[in-house]
Motif scaffolding. Structure first.
Motif, PDB file in Angstrom:
ATOM      1  N   LEU A   1      -6.974  13.798 -83.472  1.00 59.75           N
ATOM      2  CA  LEU A   1      -6.983  14.189 -82.075  1.00 59.75           C
ATOM      3  C   LEU A   1      -7.592  13.069 -81.240  1.00 59.75           C
ATOM      4  CD1 LEU A   1      -8.307  17.869 -82.417  1.00 59.75           C
ATOM      5  CD2 LEU A   1      -5.931  17.097 -82.312  1.00 59.75           C
ATOM      6  N   MET A   2      -7.092  12.876 -80.032  1.00 58.30           N
ATOM      7  CA  MET A   2      -7.659  11.849 -79.155  1.00 58.30           C
ATOM      8  C   MET A   2      -9.020  12.325 -78.642  1.00 58.30           C
ATOM      9  SD  MET A   2      -6.060  10.106 -75.697  1.00 58.30           S
ATOM     10  CE  MET A   2      -4.852   9.103 -76.557  1.00 58.30           C
ATOM     11  N   SER A   3      -9.999  11.435 -78.658  1.00 60.03           N
ATOM     12  CA  SER A   3     -11.317  11.783 -78.119  1.00 60.03           C
ATOM     13  C   SER A   3     -11.306  11.611 -76.605  1.00 60.03           C
ATOM     14  CB  SER A   3     -12.392  10.879 -78.734  1.00 60.03           C
ATOM     15  OG  SER A   3     -12.198   9.553 -78.262  1.00 60.03           O
ATOM     16  N   LEU A   4     -12.266  12.241 -75.949  1.00 60.09           N
ATOM     17  CA  LEU A   4     -12.393  12.073 -74.499  1.00 60.09           C
ATOM     18  C   LEU A   4     -12.683  10.612 -74.159  1.00 60.09           C
ATOM     19  CD1 LEU A   4     -12.578  13.123 -71.625  1.00 60.09           C
ATOM     20  CD2 LEU A   4     -14.982  13.702 -72.055  1.00 60.09           C
ATOM     21  N   GLU A   5     -13.466   9.966 -74.991  1.00 59.78           N
ATOM     22  CA  GLU A   5     -13.825   8.564 -74.735  1.00 59.78           C
ATOM     23  C   GLU A   5     -12.559   7.673 -74.730  1.00 59.78           C
ATOM     24  OE1 GLU A   5     -14.397   6.090 -77.707  1.00 59.78           O
ATOM     25  OE2 GLU A   5     -14.604   4.568 -76.150  1.00 59.78           O
TER      26      GLU A   5
END
Lengths: 468, 46
Positions: free
Chosen positions: A141-145
């Motif tokens: 999953l893509m992180s917020l960062e």
């Protein structure tokens, strides 16, 4: 490079100065003047007279003598009308674009990102080009960062462009929806400070949609793409849950509610057809019967001989299906059952400029895909193919020469496209398809070409019917 | 005209010197994720 363009310009001037495309659909004679975009409907006399013109727009008097079925006065009237259109630059118009090529192929900026929010999916669709979400890598999953840095990367690389696009894609982006929301919030703050205008879209299989997500999407997303393949038996044969059961019953009520609450605008119910349902027109009409007004059903991109791929021997069937659908489309729209089919949409008066039509989707140049780890690829279809890795959102674009190849590719530099009548409507087709089927982004995938040409013909015919 | 009906006049070759501002939508992002169609897009200047 400049010398190459000059040579190309010279060659084009010799070869493809004039171009018309004439075709018949459902007994209607249609003529497209390729260079000007003028569209005409001819009666049988004028159509046969036009057939007596050479490719350069000069009448062949010997051929005219063979039209003994018509009166001489009628033939002369038709010639007069054709010559009038020539004078008005609406028939056999000369190519005015080649001199503009250097300006239109110069270095450009990045203006759109496809964010792979989730390399994971809760469906196991048989035709998935993304390996059911993994893209030949691992589920992640893509992180917020990473998402925030991607927004910054887009702003930093967008030059003076004001309108920027971000598409939340997957896998299934609803599996990581909190991060989607936080990225949108971050971009809104950044756009206020930078004068940019972000437009967000999301492409979802709908399975995890709930009221909160729906409301958020409707408030924040410019467009939403909802996946459904049409009839229950068609959808459930390919769009399966992890346990092998079908997804139709779950998707339909949620997608219907979403479409209604968006006022039947700025969304698409989007399906894929394969060689298992070459009667895909029935799936389009099924979704129209359900009340969806914005419909897109597209041919699958599947590996050769996967059992699902559209093959050369299927082309007649598929083209006939497009023609049948076009006829039903006109009837329904005339009789108060209006719906929009994405591939029959064509804006003859206010469509994109010729520079856009030459370059197409902008993959690898204006448009890039970002993986959950922040890697950059020319588009979502190339993700996971290392030879197309263009850098990452932290260090920026790398020196991969493939990016230059994308920049130089347009309908004039691709030999098959430069001589094709449909080039200003498909813009050279999909680079990923070209690479997957021909191992070269400059050689278009022929089956895609044939289907696109038929769709454009249908779209022009529909315009003629609806103008009557 | 008696034999020919014009559905659409010349549009592609108008204002070509002003073409290419780049503000328009990226074509694969509206609905199609797998097949290009640009002719239905709007020009941001119009």
């Amino acid at each position: 490079m400049a010398a190459a363009i000059l040579v190309l310009q010279f060659m084009l001037k010799q070869q493809v100065n004039f171009m018309i495309h004439s075709f018949k659909i459902h007994g209607t004679n249609m003529v497209l003047d390729v260079m000007s975009g003028a569209v005409h409907q001819f009666d049988d006399i004028a159509y046969d007279v036009l057939g007596c013109y050479e490719r350069n727009g000069v009448l062949n008097n010997d051929k005219i003598k063979n039209l003994s079925q018509y009166k001489e006065a009628e033939i002369n009237e038709a010639i007069e009308e054709i010559e009038y259109l020539k004078k008005k630059n609406m028939l056999f118009t000369e190519d005015p674009y080649t001199e503009m090529l250097p300006a239109w192929t110069k270095q450009t900026v990045v203006k759109a990102l496809c964010l792979h929010i989730a390399h994971d999916c809760n469906l196991r669709c048989s035709y998935c080009f993304a390996g059911t979400g993994e893209y030949m890598g691992r589920r992640s999953l893509m992180s917020l960062e990473v998402g925030k840095r991607a927004i910054d990367f887009l702003i930093e690389n967008s030059g003076n462009r004001r309108n920027l696009e971000v598409d939340f894609f997957g896998g299934e982006p609803l599996m990581n929806f909190e991060v989607v929301k936080r990225i949108v919030e971050y971009a809104r703050v950044r756009e206020n400070k930078t004068g940019k205008n972000f437009r967000f879209t999301i492409t979802t299989n709908v399975m995890l949609l709930d009221e909160d997500k729906q409301n958020y999407i409707n408030e924040n997303m410019h467009n939403v793409v909802l996946s459904l393949d049409g009839r229950k038996e068609v959808n459930d044969a390919v769009r399966k849950r992890i346990d092998g059961t079908g997804s139709y019953d779950r998707i339909l009520p949620l997608a219907k509610k979403m479409a209604e609450e968006r006022g039947e605008q700025q969304y698409y119910i989007r399906g894929t057809f394969t060689r298992k349902n070459l009667d895909f027109g029935a799936d389009v009409l099924h979704m129209a019967d359900l009340g969806f007004e914005q419909i897109s059903v597209e041919p699958v991109v599947a590996a050769k001989d996967s059992g699902l791929d559209i093959r050369e021997e299927d082309l007649d069937t598929v083209c006939n299906e497009y023609e049948r659908l076009a006829k039903e489309y006109v009837e329904r729209r005339k009789n108060g059952q209006w719906f929009n089919f994405f591939h029959f949409m064509i804006d003859l008066e206010g469509g994109p400029c010729i520079a856009k039509r030459m370059r197409g989707c902008g993959s690898g140049t204006e448009y890039l895909a970002v993986t959950p780890e922040g890697e950059l690829y020319p588009c979502h279809q190339f993700v996971g193919h290392e030879e197309f890795l263009l850098g990452n959102i932290y260090d920026g674009l790398n020196q991969n020469t493939v990016r230059e190849a994308f920049r130089e590719t347009n309908v004039y530099t691709k030999p098959r496209c430069s001589s094709c009548w449909a080039k200003f409507y498909c813009s050279g087709g999909c680079a990923a398809n070209a690479w997957k089927f021909n191992n070269d982004i400059r050689i278009p995938y022929e089956i895609e070409c044939e289907l696109e040409k038929k769709r454009v013909e249908c779209a022009l015919w529909i315009k003629a019917q609806e103008s009557n | 005209m008696k034999h020919i009906k014009t559905i659409n006049k010349s549009t592609l070759n108008k204002d070509i010197k002003k073409a290419g501002c780049g503000e328009c939508q990226t074509s694969c992002q509206s609905a199609c994720k797998t097949s290009c169609t640009v002719a239905n897009q709007e020009c941001e200047r119009k």
